[in-house]
Design a protein around this motif. Structure first.
Motif, PDB file in Angstrom:
ATOM      1  N   PRO A  76       0.833  -1.210   0.000  1.00 35.61           N
ATOM      2  CA  PRO A  76       0.000   0.000   0.000  1.00 35.61           C
ATOM      3  C   PRO A  76       0.868   1.261   0.000  1.00 35.61           C
ATOM      4  CG  PRO A  76       0.091  -0.923   2.191  1.00 35.61           C
ATOM      5  CD  PRO A  76       0.839  -1.881   1.296  1.00 35.61           C
ATOM      6  N   THR A  77       0.286   2.371  -0.466  1.00 38.26           N
ATOM      7  CA  THR A  77       0.985   3.647  -0.405  1.00 38.26           C
ATOM      8  C   THR A  77       0.997   4.160   1.036  1.00 38.26           C
ATOM      9  OG1 THR A  77      -0.390   4.003  -2.342  1.00 38.26           O
ATOM     10  CG2 THR A  77       1.284   5.642  -1.907  1.00 38.26           C
ATOM     11  N   ALA A  78      -0.078   3.871   1.758  1.00 35.53           N
ATOM     12  CA  ALA A  78      -0.142   4.273   3.161  1.00 35.53           C
ATOM     13  C   ALA A  78      -0.997   3.267   3.913  1.00 35.53           C
ATOM     14  CB  ALA A  78      -0.746   5.675   3.288  1.00 35.53           C
ATOM     15  N   GLY A  79      -0.834   3.232   5.230  1.00 36.15           N
ATOM     16  CA  GLY A  79      -1.606   2.298   6.040  1.00 36.15           C
ATOM     17  C   GLY A  79      -0.789   1.065   6.367  1.00 36.15           C
ATOM     18  N   SER A  80      -1.320   0.250   7.270  1.00 38.33           N
ATOM     19  CA  SER A  80      -0.563  -0.932   7.679  1.00 38.33           C
ATOM     20  C   SER A  80      -1.314  -2.204   7.317  1.00 38.33           C
ATOM     21  CB  SER A  80      -0.272  -0.881   9.181  1.00 38.33           C
ATOM     22  OG  SER A  80      -1.384  -1.373   9.913  1.00 38.33           O
ATOM     23  N   VAL A  81      -0.541  -3.220   6.999  1.00 41.42           N
ATOM     24  CA  VAL A  81      -1.100  -4.518   6.606  1.00 41.42           C
ATOM     25  C   VAL A  81      -0.460  -5.596   7.469  1.00 41.42           C
ATOM     26  CG1 VAL A  81      -1.360  -6.173   4.715  1.00 41.42           C
ATOM     27  CG2 VAL A  81      -1.354  -3.709   4.221  1.00 41.42           C
ATOM     28  N   HIS A  82      -1.309  -6.352   8.175  1.00 36.83           N
ATOM     29  CA  HIS A  82      -0.837  -7.521   8.905  1.00 36.83           C
ATOM     30  C   HIS A  82      -1.451  -8.752   8.274  1.00 36.83           C
ATOM     31  CE1 HIS A  82       0.251  -4.600  12.006  1.00 36.83           C
ATOM     32  NE2 HIS A  82       1.065  -5.547  12.491  1.00 36.83           N
ATOM     33  N   ILE A  83      -0.603  -9.704   7.852  1.00 43.32           N
ATOM     34  CA  ILE A  83      -1.110 -10.956   7.302  1.00 43.32           C
ATOM     35  C   ILE A  83      -0.530 -12.093   8.122  1.00 43.32           C
ATOM     36  CG2 ILE A  83      -1.238 -12.476   5.272  1.00 43.32           C
ATOM     37  CD1 ILE A  83      -2.703  -9.803   4.920  1.00 43.32           C
ATOM     38  N   ALA A  84      -1.391 -12.930   8.650  1.00 45.12           N
ATOM     39  CA  ALA A  84      -0.980 -14.060   9.482  1.00 45.12           C
ATOM     40  C   ALA A  84      -0.010 -13.593  10.560  1.00 45.12           C
ATOM     41  CB  ALA A  84      -0.366 -15.166   8.627  1.00 45.12           C
ATOM     42  N   GLY A  85      -0.249 -12.417  11.089  1.00 48.28           N
ATOM     43  CA  GLY A  85       0.541 -11.923  12.201  1.00 48.28           C
ATOM     44  C   GLY A  85       1.808 -11.190  11.799  1.00 48.28           C
ATOM     45  N   HIS A  86       2.080 -11.077  10.509  1.00 49.61           N
ATOM     46  CA  HIS A  86       3.297 -10.410  10.068  1.00 49.61           C
ATOM     47  C   HIS A  86       2.994  -9.026   9.524  1.00 49.61           C
ATOM     48  CE1 HIS A  86       5.789 -14.000  10.463  1.00 49.61           C
ATOM     49  NE2 HIS A  86       4.733 -14.669  10.019  1.00 49.61           N
ATOM     50  N   GLU A  87       3.765  -8.058   9.981  1.00 55.94           N
ATOM     51  CA  GLU A  87       3.655  -6.697   9.467  1.00 55.94           C
ATOM     52  C   GLU A  87       4.338  -6.651   8.096  1.00 55.94           C
ATOM     53  OE1 GLU A  87       3.246  -2.883  10.989  1.00 55.94           O
ATOM     54  OE2 GLU A  87       2.984  -3.178   8.855  1.00 55.94           O
ATOM     55  N   VAL A  88       3.555  -6.522   7.061  1.00 51.35           N
ATOM     56  CA  VAL A  88       4.071  -6.673   5.696  1.00 51.35           C
ATOM     57  C   VAL A  88       5.121  -5.621   5.351  1.00 51.35           C
ATOM     58  CG1 VAL A  88       3.412  -6.475   3.277  1.00 51.35           C
ATOM     59  CG2 VAL A  88       2.062  -7.885   4.842  1.00 51.35           C
ATOM     60  N   ALA A  89       4.914  -4.397   5.789  1.00 50.90           N
ATOM     61  CA  ALA A  89       5.822  -3.311   5.417  1.00 50.90           C
ATOM     62  C   ALA A  89       7.242  -3.591   5.883  1.00 50.90           C
ATOM     63  CB  ALA A  89       5.325  -1.993   6.000  1.00 50.90           C
ATOM     64  N   ALA A  90       7.373  -4.401   6.951  1.00 49.99           N
ATOM     65  CA  ALA A  90       8.698  -4.633   7.517  1.00 49.99           C
ATOM     66  C   ALA A  90       9.440  -5.771   6.827  1.00 49.99           C
ATOM     67  CB  ALA A  90       8.565  -4.945   9.016  1.00 49.99           C
TER      68      ALA A  90
END
Ligand code: ATP
Ligand code: MG
Lengths: 409, 246
Positions: free
Chosen positions: B69-83
């Protein structure tokens, strides 16, 4: 975790670590694009195959010719030396070797066989009706009986001079001389000096002594009686143990003519053949360069095929990314494909080049030699080309956005 | 019903998807998504509906970590995607996410079984295990008797079931399907939807994009999107689902 799921959630939230592809999987994935388009594989590997085949056959053919010469040299031996009069200090003065020089050379340590020839002031013609100046470039020489053994020569037909025939008007012809005189079998007569001589034998070719091939040879004693020969040799041939060649060479001139060693020239007839073998080994760099250009064009062809392959397979790339392929794994896939493509071309080229060398060797009666370094070098070059040609398309493939790849359809 | 309140950076352990304020802008500028909050719990089956161009596929790509994403946070299966690096993100997809596409994307000339086994290629399992699990997955979607059929020997519905088998063979935490019935006639489409429902009953968490409002209405949860925003998040009470809407 939530035991009741027993699925991915269970493996769930632990460490994320991209799995490695086994070499077999890499090969499988890398070849998948090739398997589905065999015709394209053949065409784009062709350029590389032609380049490698050219290079292998250029190197192979020169190596085969060289091997043939070296084999011949081996048979003839490199332990033959010839002593002959050098340039005289006084122009026009005829320089001869001392009469006793043949015996002296025979006593040098390490010398096994000695023979000698002497140029005679006579001509040989088919009949007395042929003009005296028309010698056909044939020299008349007196010879000692040992000459043939020293040269490791053979009689092609008839026999060599022996004690009996050497005394009477009999002559042995070198094969070139016989050809020029138009004589194909012994028993014929030729006009030599001022009488007819009977041809008792014709020699087989003598690669180490082309001057003998062009001569008519008369026995030493017969020449003294029939042709006013003074007994001074012109050339002394000796064969020694291989290890003694250098020692013999250093003392030979002084042994042949102790008074005037500077007037004696000592030569090694095998050195000319060796030099020829060396130049045969130096293959034509022009042809090699042409092969290199074909190889380069082949590499460009592979790169081109790979770029098209990446464009066509955007969906597959996107699919693989969605299945969990890392960028590195996509890169490996396409570099592998490129490597396989050029490697196939390289294999075909090596086979083609070896076959071409084989055909050439077969038709020329040469040994079939394809140097391993050329095979290894050629194949190594294709692998380098494959990697270089595949790298850019592979990087492009790995940078494709997985979503772009899946968007259309 | 709820229009997903921000869940914060540390989602519930049973939360498979947690989007907070997700915005996606394309150069243009086009805002495909504008501040989407969405939470999906384990075991849910939700439909994503909305007009063409509303941002459904974009949303699915972001949930599936194919896009960021351009902004916002995404957690998938407990993982912070941006990181996550590309390698870790790829591992996340290999282990936790399965995709089903409208166009199937099967490899032509390769048997159904090997197509499904390809779904495990990047999981680190051996080839024999991959092939065995592929056969099991095909049996699960009712194609046990089509293991060696090539894609061109299968009907459209069968192809999509092969693609679904490929998506679930790794037992992902989340199955994402972008109009899986879009290329199928209504009977095959209904069969595919039934299959997804079966898989969900067995425990799979599934998000399906569909144009078909009728299909969406039959799903336990329905997220409606318009102009890049979630305009409705409906839970159809009758459906049996563990992770109901918040
Ligand atoms: N790569 C891109 N570059 C620029 N704009 C894009 C890109 N991808 C999508 N868009 C735009 O973002 C918006 C949302 O697209 P998206 O594909 O998510 O719609 P959708 O809801 O899936 O539509 P459909 O039902 O037709 O598949 C559209 O306006 C689209 O034009
Ligand atoms: Mg879409």
């Amino acid at each position: 975790m939530n035991g009741e799921r027993g699925r991915g959630g269970g493996r769930g939230r632990g460490k994320l670590k991209a799995a490695r592809l086994s070499p077999r999987d890499v090969a499988h994935v890398g070849s998948s694009g090739l398997r589905s388009r065999p015709m394209r594989v053949v065409l784009s590997a062709l350029g590389i195959a032609i380049g490698i085949a050219t290079m292998i056959s250029v190197v192979g053919i020169s190596a085969s010719s060289q091997a043939q010469l070296l084999r011949e040299l081996d048979k003839l031996g490199t332990n033959l030396l010839v002593a002959s009069p050098g340039e005289s200090m006084f122009a026009g003065e005829e320089v001869k070797l001392p009469e006793e020089s043949v015996g002296m050379v025979g006593r040098i340590k390490g010398v096994q066989d000695v023979g000698a020839t002497a140029d005679l002031n006579a001509t040989v013609r088919r009949t007395d009706k042929v003009d005296e100046d028309d010698t056909g470039g044939i020299a008349v020489k007196a010879t000692t009986a040992d000459l043939l053994r020293v040269l490791r020569g053979e009689v092609g037909s008839g026999s060599w001079l022996n004690a009996a025939t050497g005394r009477y008007p009999s002559v042995v012809l070198g094969h070139v001389a016989a050809e020029r005189l138009g004589i194909t079998e012994p028993g014929r007569q030729v006009w030599l000096g001022d009488r007819y001589f009977t041809v008792v034998g014709i020699l087989a070719p003598l690669p180490l002594a082309p001057e003998i091939e062009r001569s008519a040879l008369v026995g030493w004693e017969g020449a003294k009686r029939l042709l006013d020969f003074d007994g001074h040799p012109t050339s002394v041939y000796e064969r020694s143990a291989d290890a003694a060649v250098e020692d013999v060479r250093t003392v030979m001139a002084a042994t042949v003519d102790p008074q005037n060693p500077q007037n004696v020239k000592v030569t090694d007839p095998s050195s000319a053949l060796r030099a020829k073998a060396a130049t045969e080994g130096a293959f034509s760099s022009l042809l090699l360069g042409l092969g290199g250009i074909a190889l380069l064009v082949g590499g460009v062809g592979v790169a081109n095929t790979m770029i098209i392959s990446v464009l066509e397979r955007r969906y597959e790339i996107g699919l693989r990314r969605s299945l969990g392929a890392t960028r590195g794994q996509i890169r490996i896939q396409f570099v592998t494909e490129s490597l396989m493509l050029s490697g196939l071309g390289g294999l075909a080229g090596v086979a083609l080049g070896a076959a071409a060398t084989g055909v050439y060797a077969q038709s020329g009666g040469l040994p079939w030699v394809v140097p391993l370094w050329a095979v290894g070098g050629g194949f190594g070059a294709t692998l380098v080309i494959g990697t270089v040609a595949g790298l850019y398309p592979a990087v492009r493939a790995s940078r494709l956005s997985p979503t772009l790849a899946l968007h259309a359809a | 019903m709820s229009t997903g309140t921000a869940v914060g950076p540390a989602p519930h352990p049973r939360t498979v998807v947690a989007l907070t304020g997700v915005t996606k802008e394309y150069p243009g500028p086009v805002a495909a998504l504008r501040g989407v909050d969405l939470t999906v719990e384990e075991g849910e089956l939700l439909g994503i509906v909305g007009p063409s161009g509303s941002g459904k596929s974009t949303l699915l790509h972001i949930i599936g970590t194919l896009d960021r994403p351009t902004a916002g946070s995404v957690h998938i299966a407990g993982h912070e995607v941006a990181a996550l690096s590309d390698r870790r993100l790829s591992a996340l997809r290999a282990q936790h996410v399965g995709f089903v596409f409208q166009a199937f994307h099967l490899v032509p000339g390769v048997s159904a079984r090997d197509n499904v086994a390809e779904g495990l290629l990047y999981s680190g399992l051996s080839r024999s295990v991959r092939r065995r699990r592929a056969a099991d997955a095909l049996a699960r979607v009712g194609l046990a008797d089509r293991l060696d059929h090539k894609p061109h020997q299968l009907s459209g519905g069968q192809k999509q079931r092969v693609a679904i088998a490929r998506a679930v063979v790794g037992e992902p935490a989340l199955l994402l399907a972008d109009e899986p019935t879009g290329a199928l006639d209504s009977a095959s489409g209904a069969a595919v939807m039934e299959l997804l429902r079966d898989l969900n009953r067995e425990g799979a968490t599934i998000a399906v994009i569909t144009h078909d409002t009728e299909i969406a209405a039959q799903l336990p949860r329905e997220v409606r999107i318009r102009d890049g925003q979630v305009v409705a998040d409906v839970t159809h009470g009758t459906a049996a689902t563990t992770g109901a809407a918040l």
